[in-house]
Design a protein around this motif. Structure first.
Motif, PDB file in Angstrom:
ATOM      1  N   MET A  34       0.840  -1.197   0.000  1.00 52.56           N
ATOM      2  CA  MET A  34       0.000   0.000   0.000  1.00 52.56           C
ATOM      3  C   MET A  34       0.874   1.245   0.000  1.00 52.56           C
ATOM      4  O   MET A  34       1.965   1.245   0.581  1.00 52.56           O
ATOM      5  CB  MET A  34      -0.888   0.016   1.246  1.00 52.56           C
ATOM      6  CG  MET A  34      -1.757  -1.217   1.411  1.00 52.56           C
ATOM      7  SD  MET A  34      -2.999  -1.348   0.130  1.00 52.56           S
ATOM      8  CE  MET A  34      -3.937   0.147   0.426  1.00 52.56           C
ATOM      9  N   ALA A  35       0.375   2.291  -0.638  1.00 55.80           N
ATOM     10  CA  ALA A  35       1.157   3.523  -0.713  1.00 55.80           C
ATOM     11  C   ALA A  35       0.254   4.739  -0.718  1.00 55.80           C
ATOM     12  O   ALA A  35      -0.943   4.647  -1.003  1.00 55.80           O
ATOM     13  CB  ALA A  35       2.032   3.515  -1.972  1.00 55.80           C
ATOM     14  N   TRP A  36       0.862   5.864  -0.414  1.00 52.72           N
ATOM     15  CA  TRP A  36       0.219   7.157  -0.551  1.00 52.72           C
ATOM     16  C   TRP A  36       1.006   7.980  -1.569  1.00 52.72           C
ATOM     17  O   TRP A  36       2.242   8.040  -1.512  1.00 52.72           O
ATOM     18  CB  TRP A  36       0.168   7.894   0.779  1.00 52.72           C
ATOM     19  CG  TRP A  36      -0.803   7.319   1.752  1.00 52.72           C
ATOM     20  CD1 TRP A  36      -0.550   6.376   2.706  1.00 52.72           C
ATOM     21  CD2 TRP A  36      -2.195   7.634   1.865  1.00 52.72           C
ATOM     22  NE1 TRP A  36      -1.697   6.094   3.411  1.00 52.72           N
ATOM     23  CE2 TRP A  36      -2.726   6.852   2.914  1.00 52.72           C
ATOM     24  CE3 TRP A  36      -3.050   8.507   1.189  1.00 52.72           C
ATOM     25  CZ2 TRP A  36      -4.063   6.922   3.295  1.00 52.72           C
ATOM     26  CZ3 TRP A  36      -4.382   8.574   1.563  1.00 52.72           C
ATOM     27  CH2 TRP A  36      -4.884   7.788   2.605  1.00 52.72           C
ATOM     28  N   PHE A  37       0.273   8.594  -2.476  1.00 57.05           N
ATOM     29  CA  PHE A  37       0.820   9.549  -3.427  1.00 57.05           C
ATOM     30  C   PHE A  37       0.065  10.861  -3.252  1.00 57.05           C
ATOM     31  O   PHE A  37      -1.000  10.897  -2.627  1.00 57.05           O
ATOM     32  CB  PHE A  37       0.644   9.045  -4.869  1.00 57.05           C
ATOM     33  CG  PHE A  37       1.549   7.909  -5.237  1.00 57.05           C
ATOM     34  CD1 PHE A  37       1.288   6.619  -4.811  1.00 57.05           C
ATOM     35  CD2 PHE A  37       2.685   8.125  -6.020  1.00 57.05           C
ATOM     36  CE1 PHE A  37       2.124   5.560  -5.142  1.00 57.05           C
ATOM     37  CE2 PHE A  37       3.528   7.089  -6.364  1.00 57.05           C
ATOM     38  CZ  PHE A  37       3.241   5.797  -5.923  1.00 57.05           C
ATOM     39  N   GLY A  44       2.740  16.692 -11.339  1.00 58.51           N
ATOM     40  CA  GLY A  44       2.525  15.258 -11.492  1.00 58.51           C
ATOM     41  C   GLY A  44       2.264  14.582 -10.159  1.00 58.51           C
ATOM     42  O   GLY A  44       2.400  15.185  -9.094  1.00 58.51           O
ATOM     43  N   ARG A  45       1.891  13.320 -10.240  1.00 56.12           N
ATOM     44  CA  ARG A  45       1.618  12.550  -9.030  1.00 56.12           C
ATOM     45  C   ARG A  45       2.952  12.157  -8.383  1.00 56.12           C
ATOM     46  O   ARG A  45       3.813  11.577  -9.031  1.00 56.12           O
ATOM     47  CB  ARG A  45       0.778  11.321  -9.362  1.00 56.12           C
ATOM     48  CG  ARG A  45       0.111  10.697  -8.162  1.00 56.12           C
ATOM     49  CD  ARG A  45      -1.037   9.821  -8.569  1.00 56.12           C
ATOM     50  NE  ARG A  45      -2.154  10.599  -9.115  1.00 56.12           N
ATOM     51  CZ  ARG A  45      -3.357  10.088  -9.349  1.00 56.12           C
ATOM     52  NH1 ARG A  45      -3.597   8.804  -9.098  1.00 56.12           N
ATOM     53  NH2 ARG A  45      -4.313  10.843  -9.845  1.00 56.12           N
ATOM     54  N   GLU A  46       3.061  12.447  -7.099  1.00 55.57           N
ATOM     55  CA  GLU A  46       4.326  12.309  -6.377  1.00 55.57           C
ATOM     56  C   GLU A  46       4.209  11.236  -5.298  1.00 55.57           C
ATOM     57  O   GLU A  46       3.246  11.221  -4.527  1.00 55.57           O
ATOM     58  CB  GLU A  46       4.676  13.661  -5.743  1.00 55.57           C
ATOM     59  CG  GLU A  46       5.879  13.667  -4.848  1.00 55.57           C
ATOM     60  CD  GLU A  46       6.030  14.961  -4.060  1.00 55.57           C
ATOM     61  OE1 GLU A  46       7.119  15.224  -3.542  1.00 55.57           O
ATOM     62  OE2 GLU A  46       5.038  15.709  -3.951  1.00 55.57           O
ATOM     63  N   PHE A  47       5.205  10.381  -5.206  1.00 65.02           N
ATOM     64  CA  PHE A  47       5.261   9.359  -4.163  1.00 65.02           C
ATOM     65  C   PHE A  47       5.438  10.020  -2.802  1.00 65.02           C
ATOM     66  O   PHE A  47       6.232  10.955  -2.651  1.00 65.02           O
ATOM     67  CB  PHE A  47       6.412   8.403  -4.443  1.00 65.02           C
ATOM     68  CG  PHE A  47       6.687   7.432  -3.327  1.00 65.02           C
ATOM     69  CD1 PHE A  47       7.748   7.631  -2.463  1.00 65.02           C
ATOM     70  CD2 PHE A  47       5.881   6.325  -3.144  1.00 65.02           C
ATOM     71  CE1 PHE A  47       8.016   6.744  -1.430  1.00 65.02           C
ATOM     72  CE2 PHE A  47       6.127   5.423  -2.111  1.00 65.02           C
ATOM     73  CZ  PHE A  47       7.204   5.635  -1.258  1.00 65.02           C
ATOM     74  N   ALA A  59       8.767   2.818   3.129  1.00 62.34           N
ATOM     75  CA  ALA A  59       9.590   3.716   2.328  1.00 62.34           C
ATOM     76  C   ALA A  59       8.952   5.088   2.329  1.00 62.34           C
ATOM     77  O   ALA A  59       7.715   5.208   2.374  1.00 62.34           O
ATOM     78  CB  ALA A  59       9.725   3.184   0.898  1.00 62.34           C
ATOM     79  N   TYR A  60       9.795   6.113   2.293  1.00 63.69           N
ATOM     80  CA  TYR A  60       9.319   7.493   2.326  1.00 63.69           C
ATOM     81  C   TYR A  60      10.058   8.323   1.285  1.00 63.69           C
ATOM     82  O   TYR A  60      11.222   8.048   0.965  1.00 63.69           O
ATOM     83  CB  TYR A  60       9.550   8.110   3.704  1.00 63.69           C
ATOM     84  CG  TYR A  60       8.749   7.463   4.817  1.00 63.69           C
ATOM     85  CD1 TYR A  60       9.272   6.407   5.550  1.00 63.69           C
ATOM     86  CD2 TYR A  60       7.465   7.907   5.114  1.00 63.69           C
ATOM     87  CE1 TYR A  60       8.541   5.803   6.555  1.00 63.69           C
ATOM     88  CE2 TYR A  60       6.726   7.313   6.123  1.00 63.69           C
ATOM     89  CZ  TYR A  60       7.267   6.251   6.840  1.00 63.69           C
ATOM     90  OH  TYR A  60       6.537   5.662   7.837  1.00 63.69           O
ATOM     91  N   SER A  61       9.404   9.371   0.818  1.00 65.54           N
ATOM     92  CA  SER A  61      10.084  10.340  -0.028  1.00 65.54           C
ATOM     93  C   SER A  61      10.945  11.229   0.863  1.00 65.54           C
ATOM     94  O   SER A  61      10.785  11.261   2.081  1.00 65.54           O
ATOM     95  CB  SER A  61       9.063  11.193  -0.779  1.00 65.54           C
ATOM     96  OG  SER A  61       8.347  12.020   0.138  1.00 65.54           O
TER      97      SER A  61
END
Length: 124
Positions: A34-37, A44-47, A59-61
């Motif tokens: 699962m992730a959040w963008f 644009g869509r960013e992680f 994992a994180y930006s």
């Protein structure tokens, strides 16, 4: 068909906190990464962050690390994003995403299922 529903967005002042939650219809959500963008106007869509099925790896930006925390929710079949020390540049529509694959994907094209998004607005 996997359905994702985000809740918890809203308006907050800079320095404040919000908690987003993503409900997943799929019974075996432990098999999904699962992730959040997020997507700000004109961008644009960013992680933002991701978590593996069993919650053993995250994992994180660079922009979210140290301020945001992704976790498997206390409610079954949910994934939460705790956002602290919010900044105006965090303003965006936040999307929950899922994929039936191992490992944390950092790119939107790696995810098969998406929610409709929830607006987060941080005022200065």
């Amino acid at each position: 068909q996997v359905q994702l529903v985000e809740t918890g967005g809203g308006l907050v002042q800079a320095g404040g906190s919000l908690r987003l939650s993503c409900g997943v219809s799929q019974r075996y959500v432990v098999n999904f990464t699962m992730a959040w963008f997020r997507q700000a106007p004109g961008k644009g869509r960013e992680f933002v962050a991701a978590i593996t099925g069993l919650g053993t790896d995250t994992a994180y930006s660079s922009s979210s690390k140290g301020r945001f925390t992704i976790s498997r929710g206390a409610v079954k079949n949910t994934v939460d994003l705790q956002m602290n020390s919010l900044k105006p540049e965090d303003t965006a529509v936040y999307y929950c995403a899922a994929r039936a694959a191992l490992g944390n994907g950092l790119h939107s094209y790696e995810y098969d299922h998406w929610g409709q998004g929830t607006q987060v607005t941080v005022s200065s």
